[in-house]
Design a protein around this motif. Structure first.
Motif, PDB file in Angstrom:
ATOM      1  N   ILE A   1      65.988  26.814  -2.675  1.00 34.46           N
ATOM      2  CA  ILE A   1      65.449  28.157  -2.436  1.00 34.46           C
ATOM      3  C   ILE A   1      66.555  29.197  -2.411  1.00 34.46           C
ATOM      4  CG2 ILE A   1      65.462  28.305   0.101  1.00 34.46           C
ATOM      5  CD1 ILE A   1      62.569  29.282  -0.094  1.00 34.46           C
TER       6      ILE A   1
ATOM      7  N   ASN B   1      58.505  37.655   0.871  1.00 34.52           N
ATOM      8  CA  ASN B   1      58.014  36.374   0.359  1.00 34.52           C
ATOM      9  C   ASN B   1      59.119  35.329   0.336  1.00 34.52           C
ATOM     10  OD1 ASN B   1      55.377  37.263  -0.067  1.00 34.52           O
ATOM     11  ND2 ASN B   1      55.832  38.009  -2.141  1.00 34.52           N
ATOM     12  N   TRP B   2      60.362  35.768   0.060  1.00 31.67           N
ATOM     13  CA  TRP B   2      61.475  34.818   0.058  1.00 31.67           C
ATOM     14  C   TRP B   2      61.687  34.260   1.467  1.00 31.67           C
ATOM     15  CZ3 TRP B   2      66.172  34.111   2.459  1.00 31.67           C
ATOM     16  CH2 TRP B   2      67.016  33.146   1.894  1.00 31.67           C
TER      17      TRP B   2
ATOM     18  N   SER C   1      58.878  31.838   2.362  1.00 30.95           N
ATOM     19  CA  SER C   1      59.052  30.524   1.740  1.00 30.95           C
ATOM     20  C   SER C   1      60.174  29.741   2.411  1.00 30.95           C
ATOM     21  CB  SER C   1      59.320  30.675   0.240  1.00 30.95           C
ATOM     22  OG  SER C   1      60.496  31.436   0.010  1.00 30.95           O
TER      23      SER C   1
ATOM     24  N   GLN D   1      58.821  28.390   5.754  1.00 29.98           N
ATOM     25  CA  GLN D   1      57.772  27.389   5.540  1.00 29.98           C
ATOM     26  C   GLN D   1      58.333  26.011   5.209  1.00 29.98           C
ATOM     27  OE1 GLN D   1      55.412  29.256   2.460  1.00 29.98           O
ATOM     28  NE2 GLN D   1      53.829  29.883   3.911  1.00 29.98           N
TER      29      GLN D   1
ATOM     30  N   THR E   1      53.990  19.271  -3.822  1.00 27.87           N
ATOM     31  CA  THR E   1      54.459  20.664  -3.746  1.00 27.87           C
ATOM     32  C   THR E   1      53.380  21.597  -3.209  1.00 27.87           C
ATOM     33  OG1 THR E   1      53.764  21.167  -6.008  1.00 27.87           O
ATOM     34  CG2 THR E   1      56.004  20.290  -5.701  1.00 27.87           C
TER      35      THR E   1
ATOM     36  N   ASP F   1      50.951  22.840  -4.688  1.00 29.28           N
ATOM     37  CA  ASP F   1      50.695  23.931  -5.622  1.00 29.28           C
ATOM     38  C   ASP F   1      49.205  24.246  -5.718  1.00 29.28           C
ATOM     39  OD1 ASP F   1      51.933  25.670  -7.832  1.00 29.28           O
ATOM     40  OD2 ASP F   1      50.327  24.651  -8.915  1.00 29.28           O
TER      41      ASP F   1
ATOM     42  N   LYS G   1      48.333  27.397  -3.974  1.00 31.44           N
ATOM     43  CA  LYS G   1      48.652  28.617  -4.728  1.00 31.44           C
ATOM     44  C   LYS G   1      47.614  28.880  -5.816  1.00 31.44           C
ATOM     45  CE  LYS G   1      52.504  30.186  -2.917  1.00 31.44           C
ATOM     46  NZ  LYS G   1      52.541  31.552  -2.332  1.00 31.44           N
TER      47      LYS G   1
ATOM     48  N   GLN H   1      48.844  27.678   4.155  1.00 32.28           N
ATOM     49  CA  GLN H   1      50.101  28.328   3.780  1.00 32.28           C
ATOM     50  C   GLN H   1      50.611  29.254   4.879  1.00 32.28           C
ATOM     51  OE1 GLN H   1      50.477  29.455  -0.641  1.00 32.28           O
ATOM     52  NE2 GLN H   1      48.262  29.497  -0.322  1.00 32.28           N
TER      53      GLN H   1
ATOM     54  N   GLN I   1      49.538  32.138   5.855  1.00 33.31           N
ATOM     55  CA  GLN I   1      49.587  33.541   5.427  1.00 33.31           C
ATOM     56  C   GLN I   1      48.716  34.362   6.386  1.00 33.31           C
ATOM     57  OE1 GLN I   1      48.170  33.054   1.412  1.00 33.31           O
ATOM     58  NE2 GLN I   1      50.231  32.828   0.573  1.00 33.31           N
TER      59      GLN I   1
END
Length: 812
Positions: free
Chosen positions: A55, A65-66, A69, A72, A702, A704, A707, A737, A739
């Motif tokens: 990362i 967002n960085w 992540s 997380q 992952t 994903d 997402k 996630q 959020q």
């Protein structure tokens, strides 16, 4: 300060540098000889460090967002401080085990310097200070931890620094120096909390003691400084705790329960209270421990237990301060169920000071010779613990280098997978009964070393889930000559191994001999669900060139379908297919990422040209849909910019009926599976949801699919804001996630469209509590209670709400 003192300090720093260089030489010699495969915990920590390294390849400190992540990556009590510290070493020296362990040299320097300055401040005796620093080099337990990669050594370093600052700060005069220490103290406390949440227990009691002293002596400036330090500490760690506090608590409780399963003695037994004290002599080395205690006894006898044992008030207060810190830490650690000597590792710098004080109580030439002989013998004990020396076996062999790593073919096995799947991320189902060198953690670590192209995952331990697990993995590893324990877990492993090795849908890709003459076997699907092919043409526009599906589809069944998509690599990798089977009355969606989100060939791999992706999937038709003819339409959603493009596809029409059966079908994609779970969420049936989500996260390492749901759900809800299924599916994605702002907004919208559902209000209240907004939660709980007062979770959430509002329990 006089020139002599300044000169002495310069000499001391040279001595400290020599101590650190000796530690460097010993540690690097150990790693030079060691070629072992990291074990369970080490592999898990190294893999997490590699994900932090990954990362930081796209560092953007101005992006929310960085940061999200980043936080997380460590949702459990295994906090990110040590991993973040490791990143520069991985960048500078490489990504291996030896390179990651270089961070321990930084921690060693922090410990040695902290102990030296703490001793100088407390005892004003450089001999004690240097001795304590040498002890930190010679303690076998610290030597063992220096030649390992775990969180505890980094925690020990930051606790040592922070405790030193706390000790000096509490007695410092008001001024620039004191305010500077205040800031450093706040940073230190924050970093302790980011190293391991339980690390705060090692400075908790001395901190409270100092605070009480400030209040009693009315040191108002110190109280202001205390508040400033706590504010700085909270600013440093608040985002990680704010995001992960619930999972931190649950994972810590689970870890504590693990101690019971491992047979650790509880605090209700004498063995529980003697667990740590009886390990101290061996951990610090018998020569140092015996001689230090012996010198204390001689000192007591010499002075015939007179009251004037301790020369000067500073020594007395220093000893009390250290003992209170040590004893309080010991008591709190002993209360826990899960016990291990490394869990009290931050106590050992304090122990080094206490023993160094005892070690130097009597000053004469004979005791000086005894001290020198003790240090030499302790050095031998340390080396005997770390290297295969033909010395006293009772004192050695605790952490020897191992050269059998090359005999385990994990790297070769991972390479076999990456060579076969050049353009796909692979998920390896690990069936063997765990041994230190062969388990899901070590495979996962080697997969991360291979540019994160392979993930190792443990298959189910429940007989009822075997068939489902076998549908979602395409790679398996088994081990010959395994023995299985009685019970469901052992039987599940045995059955999984048998099914994989006898399956006609799998083929043997390779086998390797282990050091014990066992054999590892690698199996792969003959017909993978996703296949990627590089084409020779230069046409790069995204195109669904083929859809293969039966003309007759069955309601309430998984119906096989194959999609064939072509386009450029970046478009395919970042693309989401929004597929809708519809007629004038109704429709069902089959949205998913191209290649199910597994198109990947490395961090910086962006191959040129055109590729074809073939997906052999299943589409599920809800039983509520009317039978009839349905036609396919397709959109392409670009995840990079959320741009929607309409796709030209062949004219595909199917007939949906409620008659017939489907003989065999691939597994459903996880977007569809999560959409099905959304119905349980709407009805408040949570137990099954979290069991299934755990499995989904194994199938998609992952995550994903979350997402994918986020992108697809946001698109559909712009067109159909009252689509409850997509709203609840998006709730699951946002919840998993973490959020929080988006989740709150989505749940607020849900309360408009599903206002009579008490669970919607309950979920919104829970998220408000998660976000530390009890006033808002209380309002939503009241509405849920009006709609359905007998929901079991209501009482618990109301209790938590009142606690957060600092209401007395009598109000419950």
């Amino acid at each position: 300060m006089s020139y002599f003192n300044h000169h002495q300090h310069r000499k001391d720093y040279i001595i400290l540098l020599i101590i650190w260089l000796i530690a460097l030489a010993i540690d690097r010699a150990w790693f030079l000889l060691d070629e072992s495969i990291p074990s369970y915990d080490q592999s898990a920590h190294l893999t997490t460090a590699l994900h932090h390294y990954r990362i930081f390849q796209n560092l953007n400190i101005f992006s929310g967002n960085w940061w999200l992540s980043l936080w997380q990556l460590t949702p459990s009590y295994r906090a990110p401080f040590v991993y973040i510290c490791t990143v520069p070493f991985l960048i500078l020296f490489g990504r291996g085990y030896d390179q990651a362990s270089l961070v321990n040299l930084l921690y060693t320097a922090m410990i040695i310097l902290s102990v030296y300055h703490l001793s100088n401040f407390l005892f004003q005796n450089r001999k004690i200070s240097i001795t304590a620093s040498i002890f930190c080099l010679l303690f076998p337990i610290l030597g063992i931890m220096r030649t390992d990669y775990l969180l505890d050594y980094g925690l020990t370093a930051i606790v040592a620094v922070t405790f030193t600052v706390l000790t000096i700060w509490k007695d410092s005069y008001i001024g620039f120096f004191s305010w500077g220490l205040t800031i450093i103290l706040g940073v230190g406390i924050g970093l302790i909390l980011l190293a391991k949440p339980t690390g705060i227990i090692f400075i908790l009691v001395p901190s409270i003691w100092a605070l009480i002293s400030f209040i009693r002596k009315r040191k108002f400036i110190k109280l202001i400084q205390t508040c400033l330090s706590l504010m700085i500490a909270w600013l440093i760690c608040r985002f990680w705790y704010g995001l992960n506090w619930l999972t931190i608590i649950t994972s810590a409780l689970n870890a504590n329960q693990a101690g019971k399963g491992e047979g650790d003695p509880s605090a209700t037994t004498i063995a529980g209270w003697l667990y740590y004290p009886q390990m101290i002599p061996e951990s610090v080395g018998l020569p140092i421990f015996s001689v230090s205690i012996g010198i204390l006894l001689v000192y007591l006898i010499k002075y015939q237990f007179t009251t004037d044992l301790i020369p000067g008030y500073v020594y007395k207060s220093a000893r009390i301060w250290l003992l209170v810190t040590l004893v309080s830490s010991y008591i709190i650690c002993s209360l826990g169920t899960n016990k291990d000597i490394r869990f009290i590792l931050p106590c050992f710098p304090i122990i080094s000071l206490i023993l160094a004080d005892l070690f130097n109580l009597i000053e004469n030439i004979y005791f000086d010779r005894l001290r020198l002989a003790t240090l030499v013998l302790s050095c031998i004990v340390l080396l005997n613990n770390l290297f295969p020396l033909p010395l006293i076996q009772a004192w050695g062999g605790k952490h020897l280098p191992n050269n059998d790593g090359n005999k385990y073919p994990l790297g070769k096995l991972i390479n076999q997978i990456t060579e076969k799947n050049l353009y796909l991320r692979s998920n390896l189902g690990v069936i063997p009964v765990s041994i230190p060198q062969v388990n899901e953690f070590t495979f996962n670590y080697f997969g991360a070393l291979a540019d994160f192209r392979v993930y190792g995952r443990k298959l189910t331990t429940k007989l009822s889930q075997i068939e489902e697990d076998l549908q979602y993995f395409c790679w398996y590893v088994t081990r010959e000559n395994e023995s299985y324990k009685p019970g469901e877990k052992g039987e599940t492993k045995r059955k999984l191994k048998s099914l994989v090795e006898s399956s006609t849908d799998l083929k043997l890709e390779g086998d390797w001999i282990l050091p014990n003459e066992d054999k590892l076997r690698l199996y792969n699907c003959k017909n993978p669900h996703v296949v990627v092919q590089k084409l020779s043409n230069t046409e790069s526009v995204i195109n669904i060139e083929k859809v293969a599906i039966s003309q007759e589809l069955i309601l309430d069944k998984n119906n096989p379908v194959t999609y064939q998509i072509t386009g450029s690599w970046d478009d395919l990798q970042n693309g989401l297919l929004l597929l809708k089977w519809q007629n004038s009355q109704s429709s069902w969606d089959h949205d998913h990422a191209i290649g199910l989100g597994n198109l990947y060939c490395g961090i910086k791999c962006h191959p040129q040209g055109t590729f074809r992706v073939k997906e052999a999937l299943a589409t599920f038709i809800p039983k509520t849909l009317p039978v009839g003819r349905y036609q396919l339409s397709a959109l392409y959603l670009d995840r990079r910019n959320s741009k929607i493009t309409s796709l030209n596809i062949p004219d595909i029409t199917v007939n949906v009926t409620d008659l017939g059966t489907v003989e065999k079908s691939p597994a459903l994609d996880l977007v569809t599976r999560t959409s099905q779970l959304a119905q349980d969420l709407q009805q408040g049936k949570l137990k099954n949801i979290f069991v299934q989500i755990y499995n989904f996260n194994q199938y998609d390492p992952t995550q994903d699919y979350l997402k994918q749901i986020e992108f697809a759900g946001n698109y559909h809800l712009q067109k159909e804001p009252d689509n409850l299924n997509w709203r609840y599916t998006l709730v699951l994605s946002q919840l998993l996630q973490r959020q929080v702002p988006e989740l709150i907004q989505n749940l607020i919208e849900l309360t408009k469209y599903d206002a009579q559902n008490p669970y919607t209000w309950l979920y919104l209240a829970f998220v408000y509590l998660y976000n530390f907004q009890p006033a808002q939660a209380e309002q939503k709980l009241a509405i849920a209670e009006q709609l359905k007062p007998d929901i079991p979770e209501l009482k618990t959430l109301k209790t938590v709400t009142n606690i957060m509002k600092f209401l007395p329990l009598i109000h419950f």
